[in-house]
Design an enzyme around this catalytic site. Structure first.
Site, PDB file in Angstrom:
ATOM      1  N   GLY A 100       3.589  -7.548   1.360  1.00 43.08           N
ATOM      2  CA  GLY A 100       3.827  -7.291   2.457  1.00 43.08           C
ATOM      3  C   GLY A 100       5.507  -8.117   3.591  1.00 43.08           C
ATOM      4  O   GLY A 100       6.641  -7.706   4.169  1.00 43.08           O
TER       5      GLY A 100
ATOM      6  N   GLU B  52       2.464 -13.925   8.425  1.00 47.51           N
ATOM      7  CA  GLU B  52       2.084 -11.970   7.419  1.00 47.51           C
ATOM      8  C   GLU B  52       2.690 -10.922   8.237  1.00 47.51           C
ATOM      9  O   GLU B  52       3.694 -11.412   9.329  1.00 47.51           O
ATOM     10  CB  GLU B  52       0.464 -12.409   8.276  1.00 47.51           C
ATOM     11  CG  GLU B  52      -0.557 -12.497   7.339  1.00 47.51           C
ATOM     12  CD  GLU B  52      -0.837 -11.579   5.795  1.00 47.51           C
ATOM     13  OE1 GLU B  52      -0.067 -10.682   5.703  1.00 47.51           O
ATOM     14  OE2 GLU B  52      -1.827 -10.876   5.472  1.00 47.51           O
ATOM     15  N   ASP B  53       2.967  -9.957   7.720  1.00 49.36           N
ATOM     16  CA  ASP B  53       3.000  -8.554   8.002  1.00 49.36           C
ATOM     17  C   ASP B  53       2.592  -7.969   9.509  1.00 49.36           C
ATOM     18  O   ASP B  53       2.640  -7.428  10.012  1.00 49.36           O
ATOM     19  CB  ASP B  53       3.083  -7.456   6.612  1.00 49.36           C
ATOM     20  CG  ASP B  53       2.037  -6.998   5.950  1.00 49.36           C
ATOM     21  OD1 ASP B  53       0.430  -7.808   6.271  1.00 49.36           O
ATOM     22  OD2 ASP B  53       2.278  -6.206   5.018  1.00 49.36           O
TER      23      ASP B  53
ATOM     24  N   ASP C 180      -5.038  -6.757  11.605  1.00 49.64           N
ATOM     25  CA  ASP C 180      -4.994  -5.314  11.824  1.00 49.64           C
ATOM     26  C   ASP C 180      -7.028  -6.245  12.381  1.00 49.64           C
ATOM     27  O   ASP C 180      -6.450  -5.903  13.195  1.00 49.64           O
ATOM     28  CB  ASP C 180      -5.262  -5.411  10.366  1.00 49.64           C
ATOM     29  CG  ASP C 180      -6.167  -3.402  10.554  1.00 49.64           C
ATOM     30  OD1 ASP C 180      -5.665  -3.069  12.125  1.00 49.64           O
ATOM     31  OD2 ASP C 180      -5.714  -2.571   9.395  1.00 49.64           O
TER      32      ASP C 180
ATOM     33  N   LYS D 192      -2.506  -5.504  15.403  1.00 46.92           N
ATOM     34  CA  LYS D 192      -2.583  -4.306  15.750  1.00 46.92           C
ATOM     35  C   LYS D 192      -4.799  -4.707  16.876  1.00 46.92           C
ATOM     36  O   LYS D 192      -5.304  -4.811  15.634  1.00 46.92           O
ATOM     37  CB  LYS D 192      -3.246  -2.713  14.895  1.00 46.92           C
ATOM     38  CG  LYS D 192      -2.430  -2.244  14.215  1.00 46.92           C
ATOM     39  CD  LYS D 192      -2.939  -1.349  13.148  1.00 46.92           C
ATOM     40  CE  LYS D 192      -1.905  -0.330  12.406  1.00 46.92           C
ATOM     41  NZ  LYS D 192      -3.136   0.253  11.662  1.00 46.92           N
TER      42      LYS D 192
ATOM     43  N   PHE E 244      -0.771   4.355  11.086  1.00 48.16           N
ATOM     44  CA  PHE E 244      -0.802   3.655   9.420  1.00 48.16           C
ATOM     45  C   PHE E 244       0.205   3.455   9.798  1.00 48.16           C
ATOM     46  O   PHE E 244       1.293   4.608   9.696  1.00 48.16           O
ATOM     47  CB  PHE E 244      -1.435   4.635   8.563  1.00 48.16           C
ATOM     48  CG  PHE E 244      -1.216   3.909   7.315  1.00 48.16           C
ATOM     49  CD1 PHE E 244      -2.133   2.715   6.729  1.00 48.16           C
ATOM     50  CD2 PHE E 244      -0.399   4.552   6.061  1.00 48.16           C
ATOM     51  CE1 PHE E 244      -2.302   2.578   5.663  1.00 48.16           C
ATOM     52  CE2 PHE E 244      -0.025   3.555   5.493  1.00 48.16           C
ATOM     53  CZ  PHE E 244      -1.189   2.862   5.299  1.00 48.16           C
TER      54      PHE E 244
ATOM     55  N   ASP F 278       3.576  -1.280   3.332  1.00 48.70           N
ATOM     56  CA  ASP F 278       3.608  -0.409   2.259  1.00 48.70           C
ATOM     57  C   ASP F 278       2.117   1.081   2.401  1.00 48.70           C
ATOM     58  O   ASP F 278       1.243   0.538   3.260  1.00 48.70           O
ATOM     59  CB  ASP F 278       2.776  -0.908   0.676  1.00 48.70           C
ATOM     60  CG  ASP F 278       1.782  -0.613   0.376  1.00 48.70           C
ATOM     61  OD1 ASP F 278       1.257  -1.466   1.280  1.00 48.70           O
ATOM     62  OD2 ASP F 278       1.212  -0.922  -0.239  1.00 48.70           O
TER      63      ASP F 278
ATOM     64  N   ARG G  41       8.023   0.132   0.892  1.00 48.18           N
ATOM     65  CA  ARG G  41       8.316  -1.890   1.750  1.00 48.18           C
ATOM     66  C   ARG G  41       9.631  -2.156   1.997  1.00 48.18           C
ATOM     67  O   ARG G  41      10.114  -2.754   2.693  1.00 48.18           O
ATOM     68  CB  ARG G  41       7.614  -2.090   0.841  1.00 48.18           C
ATOM     69  CG  ARG G  41       6.334  -2.682   0.232  1.00 48.18           C
ATOM     70  CD  ARG G  41       6.171  -3.823  -0.328  1.00 48.18           C
ATOM     71  NE  ARG G  41       4.506  -4.008  -1.508  1.00 48.18           N
ATOM     72  CZ  ARG G  41       3.168  -4.037  -0.534  1.00 48.18           C
ATOM     73  NH1 ARG G  41       3.353  -4.678   0.954  1.00 48.18           N
ATOM     74  NH2 ARG G  41       2.452  -3.749  -1.085  1.00 48.18           N
TER      75      ARG G  41
END
Ligand code: PRP
Length: 188
Positions: free
Chosen positions: A45, A101-102, A105, A133, A154, A161, A167
């Site tokens: 990602g 990182e993308d 979470d 998040k 989400f 993705d 993506r």
């Protein structure tokens, strides 16, 4: 069919992303002046974010890639037990590491990654994530560079993705509910 027809809402626009990645790149350039950090991109990602970010960093940096998957995880939840599917080529000992990182979470993947990297004796480790998040966090992670904090939705696009799709959207969005229904039907 245009993927944009499947988007319910845009959470972070292309313009906002450009502005923020430029700011982060400048900040990293300032913080690491004279240090040649190694930026480790977590596949898959984070590749979109990394490629924009490094072009905004005005100092010398090196780039490497790491593939990680979560044991027993789902598309929605990770487990904290990670499997390295591709390791970095570089020797990280004594290097200034920035993990790119993308999204952070629950934080479980990032914590496991940082713990692993620490065993290799780097000079320093910092985290740079495109999205975070905070409401979903299960473990504390110390994020030095964060693009955007987002609510617990989400999201897809800009590297993120759903079932390996979306993506390549140039923004971060939320899918229409019927997209999930349709994909479930297609998969049987
Ligand atoms: C995503 C993301 C992080 C992890 C974050 O990866 O890139 O690695 O989940 O979740 P956590 O904070 O709850 O641990 P994903 O498994 O979707 O892989 P991908 O980057 O290849 O899409």
């Amino acid at each position: 069919m245009d993927m944009r027809d499947e988007i319910l809402e845009i959470l972070v626009s292309t313009e906002e992303i450009q502005k923020r990645t430029t700011e982060l790149g400048q900040q990293i350039g300032h913080d690491y002046d004279g240090r040649n950090p190694l930026m480790i991109c977590i596949l898959r990602g984070a590749v979109v974010f990394l490629s924009d970010l490094i072009r905004s960093v005005p100092i010398h940096v090196m780039v490497d890639f790491m593939g990680v998957s979560s044991y027993g995880g789902t598309n929605l939840d990770s487990t904290g037990v990670i499997k390295i599917t591709r390791d970095v080529d570089a020797n990280v000992a004594h290097r200034d590491i920035i993990i790119v990182e993308d999204i952070v979470d629950t934080g479980l993947t990032m914590k496991a990654l940082v713990d692993l990297m620490k065993t290799r004796g780097p000079g320093s480790i910092e985290i740079c994530t495109f999205l975070s998040k905070p409401q979903r966090r299960k473990v504390d992670v110390d994020i030095k560079y964060c693009g955007f904090e987002i609510p617990n939705k989400f999201v897809i696009g800009y590297g993120l993705d759903y079932d390996e799709n979306y993506r390549n959207l140039p923004f971060v969005g939320v899918l229409k509910p019927e997209v999930y229904e349709k994909r479930k039907e297609e998969k049987g």
